[in-house]
Design a protein around this motif. Structure first.
Motif, PDB file in Angstrom:
ATOM      1  N   GLY A   1       0.786  -1.222   0.000  1.00 53.94           N
ATOM      2  CA  GLY A   1       0.000   0.000   0.000  1.00 53.94           C
ATOM      3  C   GLY A   1       0.818   1.272   0.000  1.00 53.94           C
ATOM      4  O   GLY A   1       0.305   2.347   0.337  1.00 53.94           O
ATOM      5  N   ARG A   2       2.096   1.182  -0.393  1.00 52.30           N
ATOM      6  CA  ARG A   2       2.963   2.367  -0.426  1.00 52.30           C
ATOM      7  C   ARG A   2       3.269   2.751  -1.867  1.00 52.30           C
ATOM      8  O   ARG A   2       4.407   2.699  -2.340  1.00 52.30           O
ATOM      9  CB  ARG A   2       4.270   2.094   0.333  1.00 52.30           C
ATOM     10  N   ALA A   3       2.224   3.109  -2.607  1.00 52.85           N
ATOM     11  CA  ALA A   3       2.410   3.486  -4.013  1.00 52.85           C
ATOM     12  C   ALA A   3       3.309   4.699  -4.167  1.00 52.85           C
ATOM     13  O   ALA A   3       4.013   4.839  -5.174  1.00 52.85           O
ATOM     14  CB  ALA A   3       1.052   3.753  -4.658  1.00 52.85           C
ATOM     15  N   ASP A   4       3.299   5.583  -3.150  1.00 48.15           N
ATOM     16  CA  ASP A   4       4.154   6.770  -3.207  1.00 48.15           C
ATOM     17  C   ASP A   4       5.632   6.410  -3.228  1.00 48.15           C
ATOM     18  O   ASP A   4       6.441   7.078  -3.888  1.00 48.15           O
ATOM     19  CB  ASP A   4       3.860   7.690  -2.019  1.00 48.15           C
ATOM     20  N   LYS A   5       6.007   5.313  -2.519  1.00 45.56           N
ATOM     21  CA  LYS A   5       7.400   4.848  -2.521  1.00 45.56           C
ATOM     22  C   LYS A   5       7.686   4.009  -3.767  1.00 45.56           C
ATOM     23  O   LYS A   5       8.786   4.067  -4.320  1.00 45.56           O
ATOM     24  CB  LYS A   5       7.683   4.024  -1.260  1.00 45.56           C
TER      25      LYS A   5
ATOM     26  N   LEU B   1       4.118   0.495 -16.889  1.00 43.18           N
ATOM     27  CA  LEU B   1       2.877  -0.076 -16.392  1.00 43.18           C
ATOM     28  C   LEU B   1       2.807  -0.014 -14.869  1.00 43.18           C
ATOM     29  O   LEU B   1       1.741   0.255 -14.293  1.00 43.18           O
ATOM     30  CB  LEU B   1       2.713  -1.517 -16.882  1.00 43.18           C
ATOM     31  N   VAL B   2       3.927  -0.250 -14.211  1.00 44.43           N
ATOM     32  CA  VAL B   2       3.955  -0.134 -12.748  1.00 44.43           C
ATOM     33  C   VAL B   2       3.747   1.322 -12.344  1.00 44.43           C
ATOM     34  O   VAL B   2       3.031   1.624 -11.377  1.00 44.43           O
ATOM     35  CB  VAL B   2       5.280  -0.681 -12.180  1.00 44.43           C
ATOM     36  N   THR B   3       4.359   2.234 -13.095  1.00 41.93           N
ATOM     37  CA  THR B   3       4.176   3.663 -12.820  1.00 41.93           C
ATOM     38  C   THR B   3       2.701   4.039 -12.903  1.00 41.93           C
ATOM     39  O   THR B   3       2.166   4.750 -12.044  1.00 41.93           O
ATOM     40  CB  THR B   3       4.989   4.503 -13.823  1.00 41.93           C
ATOM     41  N   ILE B   4       2.021   3.552 -13.940  1.00 40.94           N
ATOM     42  CA  ILE B   4       0.590   3.848 -14.108  1.00 40.94           C
ATOM     43  C   ILE B   4      -0.217   3.257 -12.962  1.00 40.94           C
ATOM     44  O   ILE B   4      -1.141   3.898 -12.445  1.00 40.94           O
ATOM     45  CB  ILE B   4       0.101   3.322 -15.471  1.00 40.94           C
ATOM     46  N   GLN B   5       0.131   2.048 -12.539  1.00 39.39           N
ATOM     47  CA  GLN B   5      -0.585   1.448 -11.410  1.00 39.39           C
ATOM     48  C   GLN B   5      -0.410   2.291 -10.153  1.00 39.39           C
ATOM     49  O   GLN B   5      -1.373   2.506  -9.402  1.00 39.39           O
ATOM     50  CB  GLN B   5      -0.106   0.019 -11.158  1.00 39.39           C
ATOM     51  N   CYS B   6       0.806   2.783  -9.935  1.00 36.02           N
ATOM     52  CA  CYS B   6       1.062   3.658  -8.780  1.00 36.02           C
ATOM     53  C   CYS B   6       0.189   4.910  -8.859  1.00 36.02           C
ATOM     54  O   CYS B   6      -0.395   5.342  -7.848  1.00 36.02           O
ATOM     55  CB  CYS B   6       2.534   4.053  -8.725  1.00 36.02           C
ATOM     56  N   MET B   7       0.094   5.489 -10.045  1.00 35.96           N
ATOM     57  CA  MET B   7      -0.707   6.697 -10.216  1.00 35.96           C
ATOM     58  C   MET B   7      -2.180   6.425  -9.918  1.00 35.96           C
ATOM     59  O   MET B   7      -2.858   7.239  -9.272  1.00 35.96           O
ATOM     60  CB  MET B   7      -0.534   7.233 -11.645  1.00 35.96           C
ATOM     61  N   LEU B   8      -2.671   5.280 -10.362  1.00 38.79           N
ATOM     62  CA  LEU B   8      -4.054   4.920 -10.067  1.00 38.79           C
ATOM     63  C   LEU B   8      -4.264   4.747  -8.568  1.00 38.79           C
ATOM     64  O   LEU B   8      -5.283   5.185  -8.013  1.00 38.79           O
ATOM     65  CB  LEU B   8      -4.427   3.632 -10.805  1.00 38.79           C
ATOM     66  N   GLU B   9      -3.301   4.099  -7.915  1.00 39.74           N
ATOM     67  CA  GLU B   9      -3.398   3.909  -6.468  1.00 39.74           C
ATOM     68  C   GLU B   9      -3.355   5.243  -5.729  1.00 39.74           C
ATOM     69  O   GLU B   9      -3.957   5.396  -4.664  1.00 39.74           O
ATOM     70  CB  GLU B   9      -2.250   3.012  -5.970  1.00 39.74           C
TER      71      GLU B   9
ATOM     72  N   PRO C   1      -1.090  -8.315 -20.956  1.00 41.14           N
ATOM     73  CA  PRO C   1      -2.228  -8.538 -20.048  1.00 41.14           C
ATOM     74  C   PRO C   1      -2.370  -7.463 -18.974  1.00 41.14           C
ATOM     75  O   PRO C   1      -3.489  -7.086 -18.617  1.00 41.14           O
ATOM     76  CB  PRO C   1      -1.914  -9.908 -19.416  1.00 41.14           C
ATOM     77  N   ARG C   2      -1.233  -6.970 -18.487  1.00 43.90           N
ATOM     78  CA  ARG C   2      -1.305  -5.970 -17.415  1.00 43.90           C
ATOM     79  C   ARG C   2      -1.951  -4.671 -17.893  1.00 43.90           C
ATOM     80  O   ARG C   2      -2.550  -3.942 -17.098  1.00 43.90           O
ATOM     81  CB  ARG C   2       0.097  -5.693 -16.867  1.00 43.90           C
ATOM     82  N   TYR C   3      -1.826  -4.378 -19.176  1.00 44.21           N
ATOM     83  CA  TYR C   3      -2.471  -3.181 -19.728  1.00 44.21           C
ATOM     84  C   TYR C   3      -3.983  -3.264 -19.500  1.00 44.21           C
ATOM     85  O   TYR C   3      -4.620  -2.288 -19.075  1.00 44.21           O
ATOM     86  CB  TYR C   3      -2.157  -3.052 -21.223  1.00 44.21           C
ATOM     87  N   TYR C   4      -4.565  -4.439 -19.756  1.00 44.46           N
ATOM     88  CA  TYR C   4      -6.007  -4.596 -19.586  1.00 44.46           C
ATOM     89  C   TYR C   4      -6.415  -4.504 -18.121  1.00 44.46           C
ATOM     90  O   TYR C   4      -7.465  -3.934 -17.795  1.00 44.46           O
ATOM     91  CB  TYR C   4      -6.468  -5.924 -20.188  1.00 44.46           C
ATOM     92  N   THR C   5      -5.598  -5.048 -17.221  1.00 40.38           N
ATOM     93  CA  THR C   5      -5.949  -4.955 -15.803  1.00 40.38           C
ATOM     94  C   THR C   5      -5.899  -3.507 -15.329  1.00 40.38           C
ATOM     95  O   THR C   5      -6.726  -3.087 -14.506  1.00 40.38           O
ATOM     96  CB  THR C   5      -5.021  -5.817 -14.933  1.00 40.38           C
ATOM     97  N   LEU C   6      -4.962  -2.730 -15.862  1.00 39.10           N
ATOM     98  CA  LEU C   6      -4.868  -1.322 -15.473  1.00 39.10           C
ATOM     99  C   LEU C   6      -6.030  -0.510 -16.049  1.00 39.10           C
ATOM    100  O   LEU C   6      -6.577   0.377 -15.379  1.00 39.10           O
ATOM    101  CB  LEU C   6      -3.529  -0.733 -15.925  1.00 39.10           C
ATOM    102  N   MET C   7      -6.415  -0.819 -17.289  1.00 39.92           N
ATOM    103  CA  MET C   7      -7.579  -0.152 -17.862  1.00 39.92           C
ATOM    104  C   MET C   7      -8.834  -0.479 -17.047  1.00 39.92           C
ATOM    105  O   MET C   7      -9.660   0.402 -16.773  1.00 39.92           O
ATOM    106  CB  MET C   7      -7.769  -0.570 -19.321  1.00 39.92           C
ATOM    107  N   ALA C   8      -8.952  -1.750 -16.672  1.00 39.45           N
ATOM    108  CA  ALA C   8     -10.107  -2.149 -15.858  1.00 39.45           C
ATOM    109  C   ALA C   8     -10.077  -1.428 -14.508  1.00 39.45           C
ATOM    110  O   ALA C   8     -11.127  -0.989 -14.009  1.00 39.45           O
ATOM    111  CB  ALA C   8     -10.100  -3.657 -15.647  1.00 39.45           C
ATOM    112  N   GLN C   9      -8.890  -1.290 -13.928  1.00 36.37           N
ATOM    113  CA  GLN C   9      -8.759  -0.583 -12.651  1.00 36.37           C
ATOM    114  C   GLN C   9      -9.164   0.886 -12.797  1.00 36.37           C
ATOM    115  O   GLN C   9      -9.828   1.454 -11.918  1.00 36.37           O
ATOM    116  CB  GLN C   9      -7.316  -0.688 -12.139  1.00 36.37           C
ATOM    117  N   TYR C  10      -8.769   1.492 -13.915  1.00 38.72           N
ATOM    118  CA  TYR C  10      -9.135   2.895 -14.151  1.00 38.72           C
ATOM    119  C   TYR C  10     -10.656   3.036 -14.242  1.00 38.72           C
ATOM    120  O   TYR C  10     -11.258   3.894 -13.592  1.00 38.72           O
ATOM    121  CB  TYR C  10      -8.485   3.428 -15.428  1.00 38.72           C
ATOM    122  N   TYR C  11     -11.292   2.189 -15.059  1.00 43.34           N
ATOM    123  CA  TYR C  11     -12.744   2.284 -15.215  1.00 43.34           C
ATOM    124  C   TYR C  11     -13.464   1.972 -13.900  1.00 43.34           C
ATOM    125  O   TYR C  11     -14.486   2.590 -13.578  1.00 43.34           O
ATOM    126  CB  TYR C  11     -13.217   1.331 -16.317  1.00 43.34           C
ATOM    127  N   TYR C  12     -12.922   1.033 -13.146  1.00 44.17           N
ATOM    128  CA  TYR C  12     -13.501   0.688 -11.839  1.00 44.17           C
ATOM    129  C   TYR C  12     -13.459   1.888 -10.899  1.00 44.17           C
ATOM    130  O   TYR C  12     -14.454   2.235 -10.255  1.00 44.17           O
ATOM    131  CB  TYR C  12     -12.733  -0.488 -11.245  1.00 44.17           C
TER     132      TYR C  12
END
Length: 469
Positions: free
Chosen positions: A202-206, A215-223, A245-256
């Motif tokens: 849960g430390r996306a800032d770090k 892709l990890v950077t984008i996930q951090c930004m979403l978090e 595959p991770r691109y789709y999970t991140l898109m799904a996370q964004y829409y969620y």
């Protein structure tokens, strides 16, 4: 020609000449393991143990599972090099699945090691064996002993951090990877490993400070709640990355996170096309349906998620909740019945197969399951009844026809068994099967109809049986 000559020399026990001829044959066919085995064998005859060891090691480079090579190397080093003896014996036991024996061998190899590098590499193998046997604490001890020495490799830090991550000991995982950086392993793998731990804890800032993966950077930004910026980065990714595959999970996370649940579900479906039947697919769908307030589909997807995770009890619990909301979904009822059956709850499973048949009287698979259940109870009349119903649905199912004929025999309805087996012969083409069935028919026909009860017809009898209840 040189191989034939080598074999002739060997047959004549002219081993020096045979050895040289096999060497020449090996140069012509370097991937031929048979020639290498002959070289090793003759080298041992000539007492050239070091050369024999080289040949057997070369075999292992090409075929890591070659039992003969391990056996010969174990024999070569038994009285000359205890470290190598235990390492080869440990490797052989490991490949054969004898992990506890392999652990004992590698522990002895550590004690017999004469160089720090030997001890370090053997401890690393030992730690991996502890992990394979589920003994994480002993694996951690081995890694910590490795990290206290001078023979270090980034893999040691990464493997130890991975154990801590799986155990959800996030601070320990972070400390291990930070220690790797302090020891000079400030590599991409270490930093990405650190980012993964920070994200998981849960430390996306770090995490965003450590990663170079877009892709990890984008996930951090979403978090971190930077949805708009993350979406822009997702759209700007190269087309080849958008197939990941991770691109789709991140898109799904964004829409969620944007509450656009229909788009989220569409994106999850795209992910499922790339990674079919993944637990993550059902987990993501369940989370979306949770947010939508759709309890039925939430329970359904959590159930399928737990099935793929092999957690049958939790899957059963979720499916039972779903059935409480909607009890006419045949697919769900079948899934529930199957997992109950797998869990040994055959009586409970049969209740759901019966529900399926009430909803869909022509469901052949449910009818066959009920027939199987009734056979297990010794209720051969009902077994035949359900098989007859299934046969009405599919009169060309050969296995079903044979089972129905057997059920008729158990009910002493011989003429009906003859009738089914005669039809069976019209469909089957295997001559062996035809002969066996013909022999059975001859036997049944010689017995004739067993008694007057048969003339009533089995279904008629069963229907009268129900009418009395």
């Amino acid at each position: 020609m040189s191989l034939q000559l080598a074999e002739q020399f060997e047959a004549n026990e002219q081993y020096d000449q045979a050895y040289e001829a096999y060497k020449a044959a090996h140069q012509q066919n370097p991937d031929d393991l048979g020639i290498l085995e002959r070289l090793g064998h003759i080298a041992l005859i000539l007492d050239k143990k070091d050369e024999a060891a080289d040949h057997y090691n070369e075999i292992l480079k090409k075929d890591l599972t070659n039992a003969l090579a391990y056996e010969q190397l174990i024999s070569i080093y038994e009285n000359t090099n205890r470290y190598k003896y235990y390492v080869y014996r440990g490797n052989k036991n490991s490949l054969e699945g004898k992990l506890e024996f392999a652990i004992n061998d590698f522990k002895k190899a550590v004690a017999a090691a004469t160089e720090p590098t030997q001890a370090a590499m053997t401890r690393l193998a030992l730690a991996n064996l502890y992990r394979q046997t589920g003994n994480e604490m002993k694996a951690i001890d081995e890694y910590n002993m490795l990290l206290s020495g001078d023979e270090l490799h980034e893999e040691m830090f990464l493997q130890l951090a991975d154990i801590y991550l799986k155990e959800e000991a996030y601070p320990s995982a972070v400390d291990t990877l930070l220690k790797a950086k302090q020891k000079g392993f400030d590599s991409l793998r270490i930093n990405e490993g650190l980012a993964a731990v920070y994200l998981k804890s849960g430390r996306a800032d770090k995490a965003i400070e450590c990663t170079k993966d877009p892709l990890v950077t984008i996930q951090c930004m979403l978090e971190l709640g930077q949805g708009k910026e993350a979406f822009e980065k997702l759209n700007a990714l190269p087309e080849e990355v958008k197939k990941h595959p991770r691109y789709y999970t991140l898109m799904a996370q964004y829409y969620y996170s944007s509450k656009d649940f229909d788009k989220a579900l569409e994106t999850i479906d795209l992910y499922n096309q790339v990674v079919p039947n993944s637990p993550l697919t059902y987990q993501m769908r369940a989370l979306v349906f949770d947010e939508k307030g759709d309890e039925y589909n939430s329970y359904l997807n959590w159930g399928r998620y737990h099935i793929l995770r092999k957690d049958i009890d939790m899957a059963t619990h979720e499916f039972l909740n779903a059935v409480q909301i909607k009890d006419d979904d045949v697919d769900l009822l079948f899934e529930l019945a199957q997992i109950l059956e797998t869990n040994g709850e055959v009586d409970h499973a049969s209740e759901y197969y019966e529900k399926i048949v009430k909803i869909d009287p022509k469901n052949k698979e449910a009818l066959k399951k009920l027939a199987q259940y009734r056979e297990g109870l010794g209720d051969y009349r009902m077994q035949a009844y359900f098989l007859e119903k299934a046969y009405e649905v599919d009169s060309r199912d050969l296995t079903l026809m044979k089972n129905l004929a057997k059920a008729y025999e158990k009910n002493r309805a011989n003429s009906r068994a003859v009738e089914i087996l005669t039809r069976y012969l019209d469909l089957v083409s295997d001559p062996v099967e035809i002969k066996m069935v013909q022999e059975k028919l001859n036997k049944l026909e010689s017995l004739g109809a067993s008694d007057a009860q048969e003339s009533e017809g089995l279904i008629d009898k069963i229907m009268r049986f129900f009418s009395r209840k």
